[in-house]
Design an enzyme around this catalytic site. Structure first.
Site, mmCIF file in Angstrom:
data_model
loop_
_atom_site.group_PDB
_atom_site.id
_atom_site.type_symbol
_atom_site.label_atom_id
_atom_site.label_comp_id
_atom_site.label_asym_id
_atom_site.label_seq_id
_atom_site.Cartn_x
_atom_site.Cartn_y
_atom_site.Cartn_z
ATOM 1 N N MET A 67 32.477 44.102 40.094
ATOM 2 C CA MET A 67 33.145 42.874 39.671
ATOM 3 C C MET A 67 34.172 43.150 38.578
ATOM 4 O O MET A 67 34.048 42.684 37.443
ATOM 5 C CB MET A 67 32.097 41.859 39.192
ATOM 6 C CG MET A 67 31.141 41.460 40.280
ATOM 7 S SD MET A 67 32.014 40.858 41.738
ATOM 8 C CE MET A 67 30.670 40.221 42.701
ATOM 9 N N HIS A 119 33.592 41.977 50.921
ATOM 10 C CA HIS A 119 33.711 40.620 50.383
ATOM 11 C C HIS A 119 32.861 39.667 51.222
ATOM 12 O O HIS A 119 32.901 39.720 52.457
ATOM 13 C CB HIS A 119 35.183 40.190 50.401
ATOM 14 C CG HIS A 119 35.375 38.843 49.806
ATOM 15 N ND1 HIS A 119 35.274 38.612 48.451
ATOM 16 C CD2 HIS A 119 35.605 37.633 50.374
ATOM 17 C CE1 HIS A 119 35.447 37.327 48.218
ATOM 18 N NE2 HIS A 119 35.645 36.707 49.364
HETATM 19 C C1 GAR Z 1 27.922 41.260 47.745
HETATM 20 O O1 GAR Z 1 27.624 40.029 48.380
HETATM 21 C C2 GAR Z 1 29.400 41.545 47.811
HETATM 22 O O2 GAR Z 1 29.994 41.127 49.006
HETATM 23 C C3 GAR Z 1 29.902 40.736 46.641
HETATM 24 O O3 GAR Z 1 28.960 40.974 45.641
HETATM 25 C C4 GAR Z 1 27.682 41.165 46.227
HETATM 26 C C5 GAR Z 1 27.100 42.432 45.681
HETATM 27 O O4 GAR Z 1 25.795 42.577 46.133
HETATM 28 N N1 GAR Z 1 31.228 41.131 46.253
HETATM 29 C C6 GAR Z 1 32.171 40.265 45.877
HETATM 30 O O5 GAR Z 1 31.974 39.058 45.785
HETATM 31 C C7 GAR Z 1 33.496 40.882 45.564
HETATM 32 N N2 GAR Z 1 34.522 39.888 45.495
HETATM 33 P P1 GAR Z 1 25.037 43.955 45.973
HETATM 34 O O6 GAR Z 1 25.216 44.382 44.516
HETATM 35 O O7 GAR Z 1 23.600 43.602 46.279
HETATM 36 O O8 GAR Z 1 25.634 44.945 46.929
#
Ligand code: GAR
Length: 224
Positions: A96, A115
């Protein structure tokens, strides 16, 4: 890119739970993904992704962005760690943090992101929530190359899921996440196999499988 027989060397960047990192690790360990994770980096010291990396004996680095004077300085340190680990593909897995042009230039066409929405709809943070509140009948997830915009680079693969009447934001997010865990390793494997060619906005993929000629409906059609 290195010899195709060598596993593709990944650097995975996380900020949170790291479930996508876990799915990449699991697919590498199963042998379905021909890659190796050289290093996992988190900008958040509390990210569970770090513990996941350590559990699997991977090198894990915490790089707190607050410790740097500028975004560029942070990115320069990231580049240093990734290059010293011989990383060939940078995989953003719930990272992030917006990367600067300095970082993009260091890994041209070699940074990918996942995403939780069907881009170009609902970019930025909370993609699942935005789609849910908008009332779309389908949502999903997208793996794409990273460019200078927000979630705007060429799309490699998408998965579509229905939104049900009785869904909550959480149930929809869980359905999307399950698909994220499938398409991210697949996208990396396509890159590892050198099956991807970027032309402008379009990513062409050499696959043998043909996509079945179907449309999806939600709600289903009744006799039309
Ligand atoms: C996931 O859902 C990913 O797609 C999102 O953060 C989450 C991370 O989960 N990413 C975004 O929103 C980027 N814009 P994780 O840490 O369990 O992989």
């Amino acid at each position: 890119m290195a010899n195709m027989a060598d596993p593709l060397k990944l650097g995975v960047l996380v900020s949170g739970s790291g479930s996508n990192l876990q799915s990449i690790i699991d697919n590498i360990e199963k042998g379905s993904l021909k890659a190796s994770i050289q290093v996992v980096i988190s900008n958040n010291p509390d990210a569970f992704g770090i513990a996941r990396a350590q559990k699997h004996g991977l090198s894990a680095v915490i790089l707190k962005h607050e410790d740097f004077n500028s975004r560029e300085d942070f990115d320069l340190e990231l580049i240093k760690i990734l290059k010293s680990n011989k990383v060939e593909l940078v995989v953003l897995a719930g990272f992030m943090r917006i990367l600067t042009p300095v970082f993009l230039k260091a890994f041209p066409q070699r940074i990918i992101n996942i995403h939780p929405a069907l881009l170009p709809s609902f970019p930025g943070t909370h993609g699942q929530k935005m789609a849910f509140e908008y009332g779309v009948k389908f949502s999903g997830c997208t793996v794409h190359f990273v460019d200078e915009g927000i979630d705007s680079g060429p799309i490699i693969i998408q998965s579509v899921v229905p939104v049900y009447d009785n869904d909550t934001e959480e149930s929809l997010a869980a359905r999307i996440l399950e698909q994220e865990h499938r398409i991210y390793p697949q996208a990396i494997q396509l890159i590892a196999e050198n099956k991807i060619k970027i032309e402008g906005r379009k990513v062409h993929i050499k696959t043998v499988e043909k996509i079945p000629p179907v449309a999806l409906y939600n709600p289903p059609l009744a006799g039309f």
